[in-house]
Design a protein around this motif. Structure first.
Motif, PDB file in Angstrom:
ATOM      1  N   LEU A  16     -18.665 -18.082 -10.984  1.00 13.67           N
ATOM      2  CA  LEU A  16     -18.991 -17.756  -9.608  1.00 13.67           C
ATOM      3  C   LEU A  16     -18.734 -16.274  -9.367  1.00 13.67           C
ATOM      4  CD1 LEU A  16     -17.218 -20.790  -7.887  1.00 13.67           C
ATOM      5  CD2 LEU A  16     -19.539 -20.693  -8.859  1.00 13.67           C
ATOM      6  N   ASN A  17     -19.611 -15.637  -8.597  1.00 19.53           N
ATOM      7  CA  ASN A  17     -19.454 -14.211  -8.293  1.00 19.53           C
ATOM      8  C   ASN A  17     -19.133 -13.409  -9.562  1.00 19.53           C
ATOM      9  OD1 ASN A  17     -19.733 -14.972  -5.595  1.00 19.53           O
ATOM     10  ND2 ASN A  17     -17.530 -15.180  -5.324  1.00 19.53           N
ATOM     11  N   PRO A  18     -20.011 -13.441 -10.558  1.00 13.67           N
ATOM     12  CA  PRO A  18     -19.710 -12.744 -11.815  1.00 13.67           C
ATOM     13  C   PRO A  18     -19.580 -11.236 -11.639  1.00 13.67           C
ATOM     14  CG  PRO A  18     -21.995 -13.493 -11.768  1.00 13.67           C
ATOM     15  CD  PRO A  18     -21.316 -14.125 -10.595  1.00 13.67           C
TER      16      PRO A  18
ATOM     17  N   GLY B 183     -15.093 -13.456 -10.950  1.00 11.33           N
ATOM     18  CA  GLY B 183     -15.700 -14.302 -11.971  1.00 11.33           C
ATOM     19  C   GLY B 183     -14.971 -15.610 -12.222  1.00 11.33           C
ATOM     20  N   GLU B 184     -14.530 -16.293 -11.167  1.00 12.96           N
ATOM     21  CA  GLU B 184     -13.890 -17.603 -11.324  1.00 12.96           C
ATOM     22  C   GLU B 184     -14.859 -18.574 -11.999  1.00 12.96           C
ATOM     23  OE1 GLU B 184     -12.245 -21.285  -8.532  1.00 12.96           O
ATOM     24  OE2 GLU B 184     -12.993 -19.443  -7.609  1.00 12.96           O
ATOM     25  N   THR B 185     -14.381 -19.278 -13.024  1.00 14.44           N
ATOM     26  CA  THR B 185     -15.225 -20.233 -13.741  1.00 14.44           C
ATOM     27  C   THR B 185     -14.850 -21.655 -13.360  1.00 14.44           C
ATOM     28  OG1 THR B 185     -15.514 -18.732 -15.616  1.00 14.44           O
ATOM     29  CG2 THR B 185     -15.963 -21.052 -16.005  1.00 14.44           C
TER      30      THR B 185
ATOM     31  N   ASN C 299     -23.747 -17.479 -15.684  1.00 16.89           N
ATOM     32  CA  ASN C 299     -23.482 -16.776 -14.429  1.00 16.89           C
ATOM     33  C   ASN C 299     -24.202 -17.445 -13.273  1.00 16.89           C
ATOM     34  OD1 ASN C 299     -21.870 -14.734 -15.498  1.00 16.89           O
ATOM     35  ND2 ASN C 299     -23.601 -13.386 -15.903  1.00 16.89           N
ATOM     36  N   ALA C 300     -23.471 -17.730 -12.199  1.00 21.38           N
ATOM     37  CA  ALA C 300     -24.113 -18.179 -10.963  1.00 21.38           C
ATOM     38  C   ALA C 300     -24.799 -16.986 -10.308  1.00 21.38           C
ATOM     39  CB  ALA C 300     -23.085 -18.785 -10.018  1.00 21.38           C
ATOM     40  N   LEU C 301     -26.000 -17.200  -9.796  1.00 16.64           N
ATOM     41  CA  LEU C 301     -26.764 -16.135  -9.152  1.00 16.64           C
ATOM     42  C   LEU C 301     -26.683 -16.217  -7.634  1.00 16.64           C
ATOM     43  CD1 LEU C 301     -29.884 -16.189 -11.501  1.00 16.64           C
ATOM     44  CD2 LEU C 301     -28.029 -14.521 -11.483  1.00 16.64           C
ATOM     45  N   GLN C 302     -26.704 -17.421  -7.090  1.00 18.85           N
ATOM     46  CA  GLN C 302     -26.512 -17.578  -5.645  1.00 18.85           C
ATOM     47  C   GLN C 302     -26.404 -19.052  -5.310  1.00 18.85           C
ATOM     48  OE1 GLN C 302     -30.333 -15.854  -4.178  1.00 18.85           O
ATOM     49  NE2 GLN C 302     -30.635 -17.814  -3.159  1.00 18.85           N
ATOM     50  N   ILE C 303     -25.928 -19.329  -4.101  1.00 17.48           N
ATOM     51  CA  ILE C 303     -25.874 -20.701  -3.600  1.00 17.48           C
ATOM     52  C   ILE C 303     -27.247 -21.076  -3.074  1.00 17.48           C
ATOM     53  CG2 ILE C 303     -24.832 -22.247  -1.900  1.00 17.48           C
ATOM     54  CD1 ILE C 303     -22.370 -20.377  -1.923  1.00 17.48           C
ATOM     55  N   LEU C 304     -27.770 -22.206  -3.542  1.00 15.78           N
ATOM     56  CA  LEU C 304     -29.057 -22.688  -3.056  1.00 15.78           C
ATOM     57  C   LEU C 304     -28.887 -23.725  -1.951  1.00 15.78           C
ATOM     58  CD1 LEU C 304     -31.116 -23.103  -6.361  1.00 15.78           C
ATOM     59  CD2 LEU C 304     -31.225 -21.239  -4.699  1.00 15.78           C
ATOM     60  N   GLU C 305     -27.914 -24.623  -2.109  1.00 18.98           N
ATOM     61  CA  GLU C 305     -27.652 -25.648  -1.099  1.00 18.98           C
ATOM     62  C   GLU C 305     -26.152 -25.684  -0.828  1.00 18.98           C
ATOM     63  OE1 GLU C 305     -29.476 -29.488  -1.762  1.00 18.98           O
ATOM     64  OE2 GLU C 305     -31.020 -28.568  -3.025  1.00 18.98           O
TER      65      GLU C 305
ATOM     66  N   GLU D 114     -19.819 -15.981   0.686  1.00 12.98           N
ATOM     67  CA  GLU D 114     -20.303 -15.614  -0.639  1.00 12.98           C
ATOM     68  C   GLU D 114     -20.477 -14.099  -0.712  1.00 12.98           C
ATOM     69  OE1 GLU D 114     -24.112 -16.794  -3.524  1.00 12.98           O
ATOM     70  OE2 GLU D 114     -24.189 -17.141  -1.355  1.00 12.98           O
ATOM     71  N   THR D 115     -20.071 -13.525  -1.823  1.00 15.41           N
ATOM     72  CA  THR D 115     -20.184 -12.082  -1.987  1.00 15.41           C
ATOM     73  C   THR D 115     -21.508 -11.712  -2.645  1.00 15.41           C
ATOM     74  OG1 THR D 115     -19.141 -12.023  -4.174  1.00 15.41           O
ATOM     75  CG2 THR D 115     -17.688 -11.939  -2.235  1.00 15.41           C
ATOM     76  N   ALA D 116     -21.802 -10.425  -2.673  1.00 16.35           N
ATOM     77  CA  ALA D 116     -23.015  -9.914  -3.301  1.00 16.35           C
ATOM     78  C   ALA D 116     -22.648  -8.768  -4.226  1.00 16.35           C
ATOM     79  CB  ALA D 116     -24.008  -9.437  -2.241  1.00 16.35           C
ATOM     80  N   PRO D 117     -23.415  -8.563  -5.296  1.00 14.63           N
ATOM     81  CA  PRO D 117     -23.095  -7.460  -6.215  1.00 14.63           C
ATOM     82  C   PRO D 117     -23.354  -6.106  -5.585  1.00 14.63           C
ATOM     83  CG  PRO D 117     -25.152  -8.534  -6.840  1.00 14.63           C
ATOM     84  CD  PRO D 117     -24.562  -9.353  -5.744  1.00 14.63           C
ATOM     85  N   GLU D 118     -22.534  -5.148  -5.957  1.00 16.43           N
ATOM     86  CA  GLU D 118     -22.727  -3.786  -5.502  1.00 16.43           C
ATOM     87  C   GLU D 118     -23.595  -3.035  -6.497  1.00 16.43           C
ATOM     88  OE1 GLU D 118     -19.008  -1.899  -4.873  1.00 16.43           O
ATOM     89  OE2 GLU D 118     -18.348  -3.297  -3.315  1.00 16.43           O
ATOM     90  N   ASP D 119     -24.341  -2.070  -5.971  1.00 14.52           N
ATOM     91  CA  ASP D 119     -25.169  -1.248  -6.837  1.00 14.52           C
ATOM     92  C   ASP D 119     -24.284  -0.508  -7.834  1.00 14.52           C
ATOM     93  OD1 ASP D 119     -27.741  -0.338  -7.544  1.00 14.52           O
ATOM     94  OD2 ASP D 119     -27.385   1.573  -6.547  1.00 14.52           O
ATOM     95  N   GLY D 120     -24.726  -0.469  -9.073  1.00 14.33           N
ATOM     96  CA  GLY D 120     -23.951   0.200 -10.100  1.00 14.33           C
ATOM     97  C   GLY D 120     -23.006  -0.719 -10.852  1.00 14.33           C
ATOM     98  N   THR D 121     -23.029  -2.000 -10.549  1.00 14.85           N
ATOM     99  CA  THR D 121     -22.186  -2.979 -11.241  1.00 14.85           C
ATOM    100  C   THR D 121     -23.003  -3.687 -12.311  1.00 14.85           C
ATOM    101  OG1 THR D 121     -20.939  -3.356  -9.209  1.00 14.85           O
ATOM    102  CG2 THR D 121     -20.689  -4.976 -10.956  1.00 14.85           C
ATOM    103  N   VAL D 122     -22.601  -3.562 -13.558  1.00 18.91           N
ATOM    104  CA  VAL D 122     -23.305  -4.221 -14.664  1.00 18.91           C
ATOM    105  C   VAL D 122     -22.567  -5.532 -14.950  1.00 18.91           C
ATOM    106  CG1 VAL D 122     -24.179  -3.969 -17.017  1.00 18.91           C
ATOM    107  CG2 VAL D 122     -23.937  -1.956 -15.559  1.00 18.91           C
TER     108      VAL D 122
END
Length: 342
Positions: free
Chosen positions: A134-136, A140-142, A192-198, A312-320
Motif C-alpha cells: 500500500l502507498n509504495p 509501503g506497508e504490505t 504495488n497497489a496503484l489506487q483504491i477502486l472500491e 489515501e496518499t498520492a505519489p509526489e513528483d520526482g519519486t521513483v
C-alpha cells in the motif's frame, strides 16, 4: 512493466534527437513523469511510427495514475506493432480496469493469454493470494489480499489507519512483482497497489487492550458479532512500531514496566498490553465486542479505542517508487547502506 531503453530507432543521424531521447529517459528515471511524457511526445512528433515512444508515454501516465492517457498511448503503441507487445497490453489492461472499461480490459488479458470466465462485465474469479504494498511511494506497508481479477485484489488484513486503506478495500495493483512474502508453507508475490477502486465500509479502529494470555486473545479473535470484519493482533504483526506512544496512550517502556513483569510471571514471554487493529462497520460494534470479552474473563481490560481519519496518499513528483524492491536493496547493499528497507 518497463521496457529496455531504446536509443537507436529515432533518426540516428540526428544528434539533437538522440540528446532529446536521453533527456526523456533521464526524466523518467528520476520520476519526473510529466516532463518525460512531454519529451517522449516531442520525439513521437518526429517519429510517429516508433511504437516504444508511445509505450513510454503510456508507462509514464500509468505511474501518474492518469488512466485515460495511459490507455490511449498503450493502445497506440500496440497499433504500431505487427506482433503482440505484452508490456503495452498489460499496461492497457491495467488502465482499462481502472476506468471500468471491462470490454477493453478483457481484450487485453486475452492478448496476454489469460483465460477468464465468460462475460462482459467486471472479472470475478479467485486468482489466489498475494501481498500488496500500500502507498509504495510512502512507507509501503504490505498486507495480504486475494486477487479477484488480473489486477484487482481485496485486502484481507486490517491496514494501519495512516495508510488510508481499510479491510476489504478493493485495490488496483500493478502487474510487475516487486518482492515476495512468506505465507503458510510457501511464498506469495508482492505487487504495488496503484489506487483504491472500491472503498470498504469497514473502518479501521485501533484498540489498546490488556490481555492476560494467548488463550484470551484467541477467544477475542474467534468472537463473531454483526459489524465486525476482522480483529488483528498488531502487537504480533507490527513489531517495530509502538502504537500506544503514537496515539498518546500512556504506558511505561523498559524493565520498569510492571505489565511486562506480570507477563513473565504468568505467561512466559507473553505481552499483556496489546494493540489490535479492528475492521468494523461502526464503533458501537467494536465497543460491544470488547465489553463482552472483558466481562467474560478476569484480568481483561480496554485502555482506549481510537478511529483516526486518514486519507489515501498520492505519489509526489520526482519519486521513483515503482522499482523492484530487491533491485533497490541490491543497490543499497552495494553502496554500503546500513538499512535496506522493503
Amino acid at each position: 512493466m518497463t521496457d529496455p531503453h531504446h536509443t537507436h530507432d529515432i533518426a540516428p543521424d540526428s544528434d539533437a534527437l538522440a540528446a532529446l531521447e536521453a533527456r526523456a529517459y533521464a526524466a523518467f528515471d528520476q520520476g519526473q513523469l510529466q516532463q518525460a511524457s512531454a519529451l517522449f511526445g516531442e520525439l513521437a512528433g518526429h517519429a510517429p511510427h516508433v511504437s516504444y515512444l508511445h509505450y513510454m508515454r503510456g508507462l509514464a501516465h500509468k505511474y501518474l495514475r492518469d488512466w485515460p492517457a495511459s490507455l490511449q498511448h498503450n493502445l497506440h503503441a500496440q497499433a504500431l506493432q505487427p506482433q503482440l507487445d505484452e508490456g503495452a497490453a498489460w499496461n492497457a489492461g491495467i488502465a482499462a480496469t481502472a476506468l471500468g472499461d471491462w470490454a477493453e480490459a478483457r481484450r487485453q488479458w486475452a492478448h496476454c493469454g489469460i483465460t477468464l470466465p465468460e462475460g462482459d462485465g467486471p472479472v470475478e474469479r479467485d486468482f489466489g493470494m498475494i501481498g500488496v504494498r500500500l502507498n509504495p511511494w510512502g512507507d509501503g506497508e504490505t498486507v495480504f489480499a486475494r486477487r479477484i481479477d488480473v489486477v484487482r485484489a481485496r485486502l484481507l488484513n486490517v491496514p494501519l489507519p495512516e495508510s488510508g486503506h481499510r479491510l476489504f478495500d478493493i485495490v488496483l495493483h500493478d502487474g510487475a512483482k516487486t518482492g515476495e512474502r512468506a505465507l503458510d508453507d510457501g511464498v506469495v508475490p508482492v505487487f504495488n497497489a496503484l489506487q483504491i477502486l472500491e472503498r470498504s465500509d469497514h473502518r479501521t479502529f485501533v484498540a489498546f487492550i490488556r490481555c492476560p494470555s494467548a488463550d484470551d486473545l484467541d477467544t477475542l479473535q474467534a468472537a463473531e458479532l454483526p459489524g465486525i470484519g476482522y480483529v488483528e493482533d498488531w502487537t504480533a504483526s507490527i513489531v517495530p512500531l509502538c502504537l500506544r506512544c503514537s496515539y498518546g496512550v500512556g504506558h511505561v517502556h523498559g524493565d520498569g514496566d510492571s505489565a511486562h513483569e506480570d507477563d513473565a510471571a504468568s505467561n512466559d514471554d507473553w505481552q499483556i498490553e496489546r494493540t489490535l487493529g479492528i475492521g468494523a462497520q461502526g464503533k458501537a460494534a467494536v465497543e460491544r465486542l470488547l465489553a463482552d470479552w472483558v466481562a467474560a474473563g478476569p484480568g481483561r481490560g480496554v485502555d482506549a479505542i481510537e478511529c483516526p481519519a486518514c486519507e489515501e496518499t498520492a505519489p509526489e513528483d520526482g519519486t521513483v517508487w515503482w522499482r523492484d524492491v530487491t533491485d533497490v536493496q541490491d543497490e543499497d547493499e552495494d553502496a554500503g547502506a546500513d538499512d535496506a528497507s522493503a
